[in-house]
Design an enzyme around this catalytic site. Structure first.
Site, PDB file in Angstrom:
ATOM      1  N   LYS A 167      34.170 -70.347  51.104  1.00 38.00           N
ATOM      2  CA  LYS A 167      32.820 -69.794  51.065  1.00 38.00           C
ATOM      3  C   LYS A 167      32.829 -68.289  51.333  1.00 38.00           C
ATOM      4  O   LYS A 167      33.753 -67.740  51.945  1.00 38.00           O
ATOM      5  CB  LYS A 167      31.943 -70.491  52.106  1.00 38.00           C
ATOM      6  CG  LYS A 167      31.645 -71.958  51.805  1.00 38.00           C
ATOM      7  CD  LYS A 167      30.672 -72.120  50.665  1.00 38.00           C
ATOM      8  CE  LYS A 167      30.410 -73.581  50.313  1.00 38.00           C
ATOM      9  NZ  LYS A 167      29.710 -74.322  51.362  1.00 38.00           N
ATOM     10  N   ARG A 174      34.990 -80.893  54.217  1.00 35.26           N
ATOM     11  CA  ARG A 174      35.022 -80.790  52.754  1.00 35.26           C
ATOM     12  C   ARG A 174      35.863 -79.572  52.371  1.00 35.26           C
ATOM     13  O   ARG A 174      35.574 -78.460  52.809  1.00 35.26           O
ATOM     14  CB  ARG A 174      33.596 -80.671  52.203  1.00 35.26           C
ATOM     15  CG  ARG A 174      33.501 -80.705  50.680  1.00 35.26           C
ATOM     16  CD  ARG A 174      32.041 -80.716  50.240  1.00 35.26           C
ATOM     17  NE  ARG A 174      31.937 -80.814  48.782  1.00 35.26           N
ATOM     18  CZ  ARG A 174      31.946 -79.780  47.956  1.00 35.26           C
ATOM     19  NH1 ARG A 174      32.051 -78.542  48.448  1.00 35.26           N
ATOM     20  NH2 ARG A 174      31.839 -79.953  46.655  1.00 35.26           N
TER      21      ARG A 174
END
Length: 435
Positions: A219, A254
């Site tokens: 991210k 995840r």
């Protein structure tokens, strides 16, 4: 347990969800697994590396991404989901479309991962019609617009409260609580700084009593925090973030790079529950005894911060309780602290005794007055019954001054011996929250 169709996952240990994007335009791996055979091969490789779940996504939800036609998303996902399920893989479908969720559950998917947080009533109906696990994510708006408004007064509180409402609404629709997992959605309608603040305070979401997902992989906030521009170069930093998230209480991880993540998670330290109590105020003006007891517990908490290879994860509010067992004494002030520690249980007990001694504890009367009392209530995955130490603490669940504060910060806590937190056997030490 997080219950996902025929699968059950023990929340006390990390559950790795490997990412399989069957898309041409995902932000870091778009186009790499477009062909079904390539997608299946990659998924099986992730399972070999330690993934417990494969999360199949047929629509990119990167900032600014356009919506994919339902027919195209179905074409990309259903066959891959069916084949992986046939091979015994626990499959999650990453979608915000009810039609895709239904088709993939029918094809064998055990989890519905909805980035839109089940805002669509049709998606709620799809969830209620099956027994799949559910991942409820926070996102402002839609992927195409979510970065247009990133204003928050308190991003942690607002995301926490939103997810609590959504989970409550799902339960009101007849969906079992144990099926629901929460994802704070870093990067979805949040600046890198907001995402960082949110992910550094995951314990606030854990307090809601649902499994929590940490989805830091590649991210933008990871690049911001570690100074890494290219998403593909963020795997090591992402693995470090996964470890930190699990130490704060997240359960599901995840990730794109399962191998690096599994390696990092081997350093996850055991969780220890420490109960604190005090009913002798060493220095206090008349009428200020409670404040003095709180001050002494704060000194004990400060001492916990100095222990080697140990970090405090969360601390309950303070509670005032009636004395237990030996009743002819003043009320206590109590709290519970959660720590991640690399110190072995018996050695940790020695450190706690040293803190008690430094704060003037005198052991004259069993269960009698004390300036500071520090008990190990539980030590993750460790059971002992010796003269020196019994774990879990044999009297923990009969003490209101332990059950109430622990319930505040870990509502569904599971002890090392498999017992679960409950007030059904509380007999002593009635406690009231004071701040």
């Amino acid at each position: 347990m997080w219950r996902c169709s025929t699968y059950e996952f023990d929340e006390r240990m990390p559950i790795i969800m490997g990412i399989l994007n069957v898309t041409p335009d995902s932000f870091s791996d778009g186009g790499q697994h477009n062909r079904p055979d390539d997608a299946i091969d990659h998924a099986l490789k992730l399972v070999e590396q330690g993934a417990h779940i494969i999360d199949v996504g047929g629509e990119s939800t990167r900032p600014g991404a356009a919506e994919v036609p339902i027919e195209e998303e179905l074409r990309r996902t259903v066959g891959v989901v069916a084949e992986l399920s046939r091979r015994g893989v626990c499959v999650s479908i990453d979608t915000r479309h009810a039609e895709v969720a239904r088709a993939c559950v029918a094809a064998g998917a055990a989890i519905i991962n909805d980035v839109s947080g089940f805002r669509d009533p049709a998606m709620v109906d799809a969830a209620a019609a099956c027994d799949a696990g559910l991942v409820v994510m926070h996102m402002k708006g839609e992927p195409s617009t979510m970065q247009n408004d990133t204003s928050y007064v308190d991003v942690v509180a607002e995301v926490r409260d939103y997810l609590a409402r959504r989970a409550g609404e799902l339960e009101a629709s007849g969906i079992a609580r144990e099926r629901i997992c929460l994802d704070p959605g870093p990067g979805f309608g949040k600046t890198p700084q907001q995402s960082l603040e949110l992910m550094r305070n995951l314990q606030e979401l854990v307090r809601l009593g649902y499994p929590v997902m940490t989805a830091a992989s590649r991210k933008r906030y990871v690049g911001f925090a570690y100074g890494i521009d290219d998403p593909k170069d963020r795997d090591v930093a992402s693995a470090a973030e996964a470890l930190l998230g699990c130490e704060l209480g997240a359960t599901i991880v995840r990730t794109h790079n399962v191998e690096a993540t599994a390696s990092a998670l081997r350093d996850l330290r055991p969780l220890a529950v420490i109960a604190l109590g005090c009913n002798v105020a060493l220095v206090a003006q008349p009428g200020e005894e409670r404040e003095a007891k709180i001050a002494q517990l704060n000194m004990a908490i400060g001492a916990l911060c100095t222990l080697p290879d140990t970090d405090i994860v969360d601390i309950s509010s303070f509670y005032e309780s009636e004395p237990a067992y030996y009743e002819d004494q003043d009320p206590f002030v109590n709290a519970v602290a959660l720590v991640r520690t690399g110190i072995a249980p018996k050695e940790l007990l020695g450190y706690l005794h040293a803190i008690e001694n430094s704060l003037g504890r005198v052991r004259e009367i069993p269960n009698g007055p004390r300036t500071c009392d520090l008990d190990i209530v539980d030590y993750q995955m460790y059971v002992a019954d010796t003269e020196e130490l019994t774990l879990p603490h044999p009297r923990a669940l009969e003490r209101d001054f332990v059950v109430r504060p622990l319930s505040e910060i870990r509502p569904n806590f599971a002890f090392a011996d498999g017992s679960t937190l409950s007030d059904a056997d509380v007999k002593y030490g009635a406690a009231v929250r004071i701040g």
